[in-house]
Design a protein around this motif. Structure first.
Motif, PDB file in Angstrom:
ATOM      1  N   ARG A  63     130.192 -25.646  51.484  1.00 18.17           N
ATOM      2  CA  ARG A  63     130.337 -26.795  52.364  1.00 18.17           C
ATOM      3  C   ARG A  63     129.295 -27.840  51.989  1.00 18.17           C
ATOM      4  NH1 ARG A  63     132.099 -22.559  55.465  1.00 18.17           N
ATOM      5  NH2 ARG A  63     133.679 -22.948  57.094  1.00 18.17           N
ATOM      6  N   THR A  64     129.453 -29.033  52.531  1.00 16.09           N
ATOM      7  CA  THR A  64     128.449 -30.062  52.329  1.00 16.09           C
ATOM      8  C   THR A  64     127.241 -29.761  53.208  1.00 16.09           C
ATOM      9  OG1 THR A  64     129.278 -31.466  54.122  1.00 16.09           O
ATOM     10  CG2 THR A  64     130.272 -31.770  51.922  1.00 16.09           C
ATOM     11  N   PRO A  65     126.082 -30.339  52.894  1.00 15.36           N
ATOM     12  CA  PRO A  65     124.926 -30.127  53.775  1.00 15.36           C
ATOM     13  C   PRO A  65     125.194 -30.549  55.214  1.00 15.36           C
ATOM     14  CG  PRO A  65     124.205 -30.985  51.667  1.00 15.36           C
ATOM     15  CD  PRO A  65     125.708 -31.037  51.652  1.00 15.36           C
ATOM     16  N   ALA A  66     125.954 -31.649  55.395  1.00 19.05           N
ATOM     17  CA  ALA A  66     126.257 -32.101  56.758  1.00 19.05           C
ATOM     18  C   ALA A  66     127.123 -31.082  57.494  1.00 19.05           C
ATOM     19  CB  ALA A  66     126.962 -33.452  56.713  1.00 19.05           C
ATOM     20  N   ALA A  67     128.119 -30.529  56.803  1.00 18.03           N
ATOM     21  CA  ALA A  67     128.982 -29.524  57.435  1.00 18.03           C
ATOM     22  C   ALA A  67     128.199 -28.243  57.717  1.00 18.03           C
ATOM     23  CB  ALA A  67     130.180 -29.232  56.537  1.00 18.03           C
ATOM     24  N   THR A  68     127.265 -27.913  56.843  1.00 13.94           N
ATOM     25  CA  THR A  68     126.432 -26.722  57.046  1.00 13.94           C
ATOM     26  C   THR A  68     125.528 -26.915  58.252  1.00 13.94           C
ATOM     27  OG1 THR A  68     126.452 -26.344  54.656  1.00 13.94           O
ATOM     28  CG2 THR A  68     124.793 -25.169  55.937  1.00 13.94           C
ATOM     29  N   ARG A  69     125.035 -28.134  58.420  1.00 12.87           N
ATOM     30  CA  ARG A  69     124.220 -28.446  59.598  1.00 12.87           C
ATOM     31  C   ARG A  69     125.028 -28.232  60.877  1.00 12.87           C
ATOM     32  NH1 ARG A  69     119.675 -31.603  60.016  1.00 12.87           N
ATOM     33  NH2 ARG A  69     119.971 -32.294  57.855  1.00 12.87           N
ATOM     34  N   GLN A  70     126.309 -28.580  60.836  1.00  5.51           N
ATOM     35  CA  GLN A  70     127.172 -28.389  62.000  1.00  5.51           C
ATOM     36  C   GLN A  70     127.391 -26.903  62.292  1.00  5.51           C
ATOM     37  OE1 GLN A  70     128.392 -30.611  64.251  1.00  5.51           O
ATOM     38  NE2 GLN A  70     126.969 -31.986  63.180  1.00  5.51           N
ATOM     39  N   LEU A  71     127.496 -26.104  61.233  1.00  5.33           N
ATOM     40  CA  LEU A  71     127.622 -24.656  61.425  1.00  5.33           C
ATOM     41  C   LEU A  71     126.416 -24.116  62.193  1.00  5.33           C
ATOM     42  CD1 LEU A  71     128.845 -23.387  57.919  1.00  5.33           C
ATOM     43  CD2 LEU A  71     130.173 -23.448  60.033  1.00  5.33           C
ATOM     44  N   ALA A  72     125.231 -24.512  61.751  1.00  5.54           N
ATOM     45  CA  ALA A  72     124.016 -24.048  62.413  1.00  5.54           C
ATOM     46  C   ALA A  72     123.940 -24.560  63.843  1.00  5.54           C
ATOM     47  CB  ALA A  72     122.794 -24.495  61.619  1.00  5.54           C
ATOM     48  N   SER A  73     124.394 -25.781  64.066  1.00  5.27           N
ATOM     49  CA  SER A  73     124.355 -26.362  65.406  1.00  5.27           C
ATOM     50  C   SER A  73     125.271 -25.594  66.355  1.00  5.27           C
ATOM     51  CB  SER A  73     124.770 -27.836  65.346  1.00  5.27           C
ATOM     52  OG  SER A  73     124.764 -28.423  66.629  1.00  5.27           O
ATOM     53  N   ARG A  74     126.475 -25.243  65.879  1.00  3.63           N
ATOM     54  CA  ARG A  74     127.392 -24.466  66.718  1.00  3.63           C
ATOM     55  C   ARG A  74     126.792 -23.096  67.033  1.00  3.63           C
ATOM     56  NH1 ARG A  74     131.622 -26.486  63.342  1.00  3.63           N
ATOM     57  NH2 ARG A  74     131.802 -24.466  62.283  1.00  3.63           N
ATOM     58  N   ALA A  75     126.196 -22.479  66.025  1.00  2.00           N
ATOM     59  CA  ALA A  75     125.575 -21.176  66.240  1.00  2.00           C
ATOM     60  C   ALA A  75     124.432 -21.286  67.235  1.00  2.00           C
ATOM     61  CB  ALA A  75     125.075 -20.620  64.907  1.00  2.00           C
ATOM     62  N   ARG A  76     123.658 -22.342  67.124  1.00  2.00           N
ATOM     63  CA  ARG A  76     122.501 -22.536  68.010  1.00  2.00           C
ATOM     64  C   ARG A  76     122.948 -22.621  69.468  1.00  2.00           C
ATOM     65  NH1 ARG A  76     120.787 -27.017  65.749  1.00  2.00           N
ATOM     66  NH2 ARG A  76     120.106 -25.846  63.907  1.00  2.00           N
TER      67      ARG A  76
END
Length: 305
Positions: A147-160
């Motif tokens: 994924r892109t870094p931005a999409a990866t950031r969203q993954l972490a945000s959802r997990a958080r």
């Protein structure tokens, strides 16, 4: 020292850290050892002469290995136990823990958090664990999850958002936690229901895992009064038991003929117990380590030079 010996030495220096990453990713100590060993094999097959940060490289490799293992679980459509308790890291309450236990207990990762992590999608879990727990930049995580870094950031945000509330809101105070747990144990041994209610959060969750051979011992109970009504669950802790640390938090293990018969772990927030985990799976208890290895004992799965 030749190149192979040097790599083995550097890997061994990072081994505790890598096992801590894998444990948070997989929630299983044996699988974490497998992931670390696979990382060692990948190191031996790779040309790392141009790698400036070998520790960072190893962290991303073990993350990728764990991601593959989580996806393999999903592809096999394994049906998890309804009331599964992740593998606990158990150590004695006295004496300094060995370095590997220290790494696994770092950041106060508790069983309650591991339970929530197991509800995440594999990519979400990887992004959260590597970034939020081990400060790996999203730019380095993105290629692992394609994924892109931005999409990866969203993954972490959802997990958080999912894991929010899985850890105590107040900073842990070991002395206070132990006093709360001791009060709970004293009340349960004495049949003091009012005393139990006094130290239980109104929304306390009890999760008991009896394993596949004792499925009837597995249950999830919510609410202080409902947990108090399960007083017989704690009967095995009335006699031959000893205090331990479970993932760095207070716990107690009951013994039968000197061997673990059941383990109870607590999540304490302030002056109340918010979660209780009871592990009564005979197979997993048989492999339970109560305290630190003897001096000079080699760590399991350590690479050979």
């Amino acid at each position: 020292m030749d190149e192979k010996d040097l790599l083995a030495e550097r890997f061994q220096a990072d081994r505790g850290h890598l096992r801590a990453v894998a444990y948070r990713m997989l929630g299983s100590l044996s699988e974490a050892d497998d992931a670390v060993q696979e990382t060692w094999l990948k190191l031996g097959r790779s040309d790392v002469s141009g790698v400036a940060n070998l520790s960072g490289w190893l962290t991303t490799v073990v993350g990728r290995v764990c991601l593959d293992m989580l996806r393999s679980r999903a592809s096999r459509r394994e049906e998890p136990l309804e009331h599964h308790v992740p593998d606990p890291v158990v150590s004695a309450t006295e004496g300094a823990p060995d370095p590997e236990h220290q790494a696994l207990r770092a950041d106060s990762v508790g069983l309650a958090l591991l339970v929530v992590l197991e509800t995440l999608a594999p990519a979400e879990r990887l992004a959260f664990v590597l970034h939020d727990m081990f400060a790996v930049p999203f730019e380095e995580i993105a290629p692992i999850v394609a994924r892109t870094p931005a999409a990866t950031r969203q993954l972490a945000s959802r997990a958080r958002r999912r894991v929010q509330g899985a850890s105590p809101a107040s900073p842990p105070d070991a002395g206070r936690q132990r006093r709360v747990v001791d009060a709970f144990l004293a009340a349960s041994r004495g049949g003091d229901f009012d005393g139990l209610l006094a130290v239980l959060d109104p929304d306390v969750v009890l999760r008991a895992d009896g394993g596949t051979l004792r499925a009837g011992a597995s249950q999830r109970v919510v609410g202080a009064e409902a947990v108090v009504r399960q007083a017989l669950t704690f009967a095995r802790f009335r006699h031959d038991s000893r205090p331990v640390l479970v993932n760095g938090a207070p716990g107690v293990v009951s013994l039968a003929d000197g061997r673990p018969a059941a383990l109870m772990a607590f999540t304490v927030d302030g002056d109340r117990i918010v979660e209780i985990h009871v592990l009564a799976d005979p197979a997993r208890l048989a492999a339970l380590s109560l305290g630190c290895p003897a001096p000079g004992t080699p760590a399991a799965g350590a690479p050979s030079a």
